[in-house]
Motif scaffolding. Structure first.
Motif, mmCIF file in Angstrom:
data_model
loop_
_atom_site.group_PDB
_atom_site.id
_atom_site.type_symbol
_atom_site.label_atom_id
_atom_site.label_comp_id
_atom_site.label_asym_id
_atom_site.label_seq_id
_atom_site.Cartn_x
_atom_site.Cartn_y
_atom_site.Cartn_z
ATOM 1 N N PHE A 24 -11.677 -3.351 -15.375
ATOM 2 C CA PHE A 24 -10.734 -4.434 -15.119
ATOM 3 C C PHE A 24 -9.475 -4.200 -15.938
ATOM 4 O O PHE A 24 -9.525 -4.043 -17.159
ATOM 5 C CB PHE A 24 -11.363 -5.779 -15.484
ATOM 6 N N TYR A 25 -8.325 -4.171 -15.233
ATOM 7 C CA TYR A 25 -7.023 -4.039 -15.886
ATOM 8 C C TYR A 25 -6.428 -5.442 -15.987
ATOM 9 O O TYR A 25 -5.907 -5.987 -14.996
ATOM 10 C CB TYR A 25 -6.111 -3.114 -15.077
ATOM 11 N N ARG A 26 -6.469 -6.011 -17.167
ATOM 12 C CA ARG A 26 -6.106 -7.413 -17.319
ATOM 13 C C ARG A 26 -4.614 -7.657 -17.133
ATOM 14 O O ARG A 26 -4.211 -8.736 -16.685
ATOM 15 C CB ARG A 26 -6.561 -7.907 -18.697
ATOM 16 N N ASN A 27 -3.784 -6.694 -17.481
ATOM 17 C CA ASN A 27 -2.339 -6.918 -17.368
ATOM 18 C C ASN A 27 -1.855 -6.874 -15.927
ATOM 19 O O ASN A 27 -0.847 -7.494 -15.577
ATOM 20 C CB ASN A 27 -1.581 -5.896 -18.216
ATOM 21 N N THR A 28 -2.577 -6.152 -15.048
ATOM 22 C CA THR A 28 -2.171 -6.061 -13.632
ATOM 23 C C THR A 28 -3.157 -6.745 -12.691
ATOM 24 O O THR A 28 -2.922 -6.778 -11.477
ATOM 25 C CB THR A 28 -2.033 -4.589 -13.223
ATOM 26 N N ASN A 29 -4.281 -7.276 -13.216
ATOM 27 C CA ASN A 29 -5.303 -7.945 -12.402
ATOM 28 C C ASN A 29 -5.835 -7.028 -11.298
ATOM 29 O O ASN A 29 -5.979 -7.427 -10.141
ATOM 30 C CB ASN A 29 -4.759 -9.243 -11.796
ATOM 31 N N ILE A 30 -6.121 -5.792 -11.679
ATOM 32 C CA ILE A 30 -6.700 -4.816 -10.764
ATOM 33 C C ILE A 30 -8.143 -4.558 -11.201
ATOM 34 O O ILE A 30 -8.426 -4.407 -12.396
ATOM 35 C CB ILE A 30 -5.882 -3.514 -10.752
ATOM 36 N N LEU A 31 -9.041 -4.505 -10.237
ATOM 37 C CA LEU A 31 -10.459 -4.312 -10.500
ATOM 38 C C LEU A 31 -10.953 -3.114 -9.711
ATOM 39 O O LEU A 31 -10.865 -3.094 -8.476
ATOM 40 C CB LEU A 31 -11.240 -5.575 -10.102
ATOM 41 N N ASP A 32 -11.458 -2.102 -10.412
ATOM 42 C CA ASP A 32 -12.079 -0.940 -9.783
ATOM 43 C C ASP A 32 -13.597 -1.076 -9.896
ATOM 44 O O ASP A 32 -14.127 -1.306 -10.997
ATOM 45 C CB ASP A 32 -11.624 0.360 -10.457
ATOM 46 N N LEU A 33 -14.278 -0.944 -8.768
ATOM 47 C CA LEU A 33 -15.728 -1.085 -8.716
ATOM 48 C C LEU A 33 -16.350 0.209 -8.222
ATOM 49 O O LEU A 33 -15.784 0.897 -7.383
ATOM 50 C CB LEU A 33 -16.118 -2.234 -7.780
ATOM 51 N N TRP A 34 -17.542 0.527 -8.751
ATOM 52 C CA TRP A 34 -18.274 1.695 -8.261
ATOM 53 C C TRP A 34 -19.769 1.486 -8.503
ATOM 54 O O TRP A 34 -20.179 0.735 -9.381
ATOM 55 C CB TRP A 34 -17.789 2.976 -8.945
ATOM 56 N N GLY A 35 -20.556 2.166 -7.655
ATOM 57 C CA GLY A 35 -22.013 2.061 -7.762
ATOM 58 C C GLY A 35 -22.553 0.850 -7.019
ATOM 59 O O GLY A 35 -22.562 -0.258 -7.539
ATOM 60 N N ARG A 36 -22.987 1.020 -5.781
ATOM 61 C CA ARG A 36 -23.563 -0.061 -4.963
ATOM 62 C C ARG A 36 -22.628 -1.272 -4.901
ATOM 63 O O ARG A 36 -22.979 -2.369 -5.307
ATOM 64 C CB ARG A 36 -24.938 -0.454 -5.480
ATOM 65 N N ALA A 63 -14.670 0.752 -4.596
ATOM 66 C CA ALA A 63 -13.685 -0.198 -4.058
ATOM 67 C C ALA A 63 -12.602 -0.431 -5.103
ATOM 68 O O ALA A 63 -12.893 -0.513 -6.307
ATOM 69 C CB ALA A 63 -14.335 -1.515 -3.671
ATOM 70 N N HIS A 64 -11.382 -0.531 -4.619
ATOM 71 C CA HIS A 64 -10.217 -0.827 -5.457
ATOM 72 C C HIS A 64 -9.686 -2.195 -5.023
ATOM 73 O O HIS A 64 -9.273 -2.369 -3.869
ATOM 74 C CB HIS A 64 -9.147 0.267 -5.277
ATOM 75 N N VAL A 65 -9.692 -3.161 -5.932
ATOM 76 C CA VAL A 65 -9.367 -4.541 -5.597
ATOM 77 C C VAL A 65 -8.119 -4.957 -6.374
ATOM 78 O O VAL A 65 -8.059 -4.814 -7.606
ATOM 79 C CB VAL A 65 -10.533 -5.497 -5.934
ATOM 80 N N GLU A 66 -7.103 -5.468 -5.652
ATOM 81 C CA GLU A 66 -5.903 -6.039 -6.265
ATOM 82 C C GLU A 66 -5.986 -7.550 -6.111
ATOM 83 O O GLU A 66 -5.763 -8.099 -5.026
ATOM 84 C CB GLU A 66 -4.643 -5.478 -5.609
ATOM 85 N N LEU A 67 -6.335 -8.209 -7.209
ATOM 86 C CA LEU A 67 -6.613 -9.643 -7.155
ATOM 87 C C LEU A 67 -5.355 -10.451 -6.878
ATOM 88 O O LEU A 67 -5.412 -11.480 -6.181
ATOM 89 C CB LEU A 67 -7.270 -10.083 -8.465
ATOM 90 N N ASN A 68 -4.218 -10.058 -7.406
ATOM 91 C CA ASN A 68 -2.989 -10.815 -7.161
ATOM 92 C C ASN A 68 -2.604 -10.810 -5.685
ATOM 93 O O ASN A 68 -2.201 -11.825 -5.128
ATOM 94 C CB ASN A 68 -1.840 -10.239 -7.988
ATOM 95 N N ALA A 69 -2.742 -9.652 -5.049
ATOM 96 C CA ALA A 69 -2.372 -9.536 -3.632
ATOM 97 C C ALA A 69 -3.500 -9.962 -2.707
ATOM 98 O O ALA A 69 -3.279 -10.142 -1.501
ATOM 99 C CB ALA A 69 -1.961 -8.096 -3.315
ATOM 100 N N GLY A 70 -4.715 -10.097 -3.226
ATOM 101 C CA GLY A 70 -5.838 -10.470 -2.371
ATOM 102 C C GLY A 70 -6.233 -9.374 -1.416
ATOM 103 O O GLY A 70 -6.608 -9.639 -0.268
#
Length: 232
Positions: free
Chosen positions: A152-164, A180-187
Motif C-alpha cells: 500500500f502506497y499511502r501517499n498516492t492511495n495505490i494498492l498492489d495485490l498478489w497471490g490469490r 492486481a493494481h488498484v488505484e483507490l482515488n480513481a476507483g
C-alpha cells in the motif's frame, strides 16, 4: 421372729495383689513382637535415610561451590539483554491496521490487513499480509478485493495485490486472478495475469482485466472465453 442365717460369700481362688487391693492399675504391660510388615517398613525407612542424608549433603556442598558461577551467569544475561534492547528494529509491525479514505468524488473506501510492516526508508510504503479493500460505489453498491499479500502506497492511495487475488461485486460476480493494481482515488483496477470470473451472466476466462468507473465497467483483455447462462 427368727433371724435368717447369713449368706456365705464366694472365696476367690487367689487373693489380689497389694496394688489391686488399693485400687491402682498394674504398672506392667504385655510386650508384643512386631509383625513382619512393621519390620519391613522399618528396614525400608532406615535404608532410605542412609541414602537421602548423604545425597542432601552432597547437593548442599555443590550449591555452595557453584554459587559464584550462578552470580556471574546472571550478570552476563543482564548485559546481553541490555544490548538487545538498545538496537533499532528493521521494520515496524502493526497488527490489524485500518486505513480509511475517500476518492476524488468523496466516496469512501477502507483498506485493512492482518499485519502491516513498514520497511525501508520510505514511510509511505507499507507491506500488508492478507490485505482487504472495501470500496463503495456511487449507487450504494460495493466491491471487495482481498489477496494473500499486498503493498500500500499511502501517499498516492495505490494498492498492489498478489497471490490469490479475489474480487467480489455486489451483483454476485466473483473474479479470481494472481495480481492486481488498484488505484483507490480513481476507483480503478487492472491486472495482466489470467482471470477466471463467475456471476449472473455465466463464466468467463481471459488473460487480464481492467475495471473502471469504480466497478461499473469491467473489460477482460487478451483471449477470452465465455459461457453464458441459459445459452445466451
Amino acid at each position: 421372729m427368727d433371724t435368717p442365717p447369713p449368706i456365705p460369700l464366694p472365696v476367690p481362688d487367689r487373693l489380689p495383689d497389694q496394688a489391686a487391693r488399693r485400687g491402682m492399675p498394674s504398672l506392667t504391660r504385655e510386650r508384643r513382637a512386631p509383625t513382619p510388615g512393621q519390620m519391613l517398613r522399618r528396614r525400608l525407612t532406615v535404608g532410605a535415610l542412609k541414602w537421602l542424608l548423604p545425597g542432601a549433603a552432597v547437593v548442599l556442598l555443590a550449591a555452595i561451590a557453584l554459587w559464584p558461577e550462578f552470580d556471574r551467569s546472571e550478570d552476563r544475561g543482564r548485559l546481553s539483554f541490555r544490548r538487545l534492547t538498545g538496537g533499532v528494529p528493521d521494520a515496524m509491525r502493526v497488527v490489524s491496521p485500518r486505513y480509511d479514505g475517500v476518492d476524488e468524488q468523496q466516496r469512501p473506501y477502507t483498506v485493512t490487513a492482518s499485519v502491516a510492516a513498514q520497511q525501508g526508508a520510505d514511510p509511505n510504503i507499507v507491506l500488508l499480509t492478507a490485505p482487504r479493500a472495501d470500496i463503495t460505489l456511487s449507487g450504494g453498491e460495493w466491491i471487495m478485493l482481498e489477496s494473500d499479500d499486498g503493498r500500500f502506497y499511502r501517499n498516492t492511495n495505490i494498492l498492489d495485490l498478489w497471490g490469490r487475488v479475489t474480487l467480489f461485486h455486489d451483483n454476485g460476480t466473483t473474479m479470481l486472478t494472481e495480481r492486481a493494481h488498484v488505484e483507490l482515488n480513481a476507483g480503478s483496477a487492472e491486472g495482466d495475469a489470467p482471470v477466471a470470473a463467475q456471476g449472473p451472466f455465466g463464466t468467463l476466462v481471459s488473460e487480464g482485466f481492467r475495471l473502471t468507473e469504480r466497478g461499473a465497467v469491467v473489460v477482460f483483455t487478451g483471449r477470452a472465453r465465455t459461457v453464458l447462462e441459459g445459452g445466451r
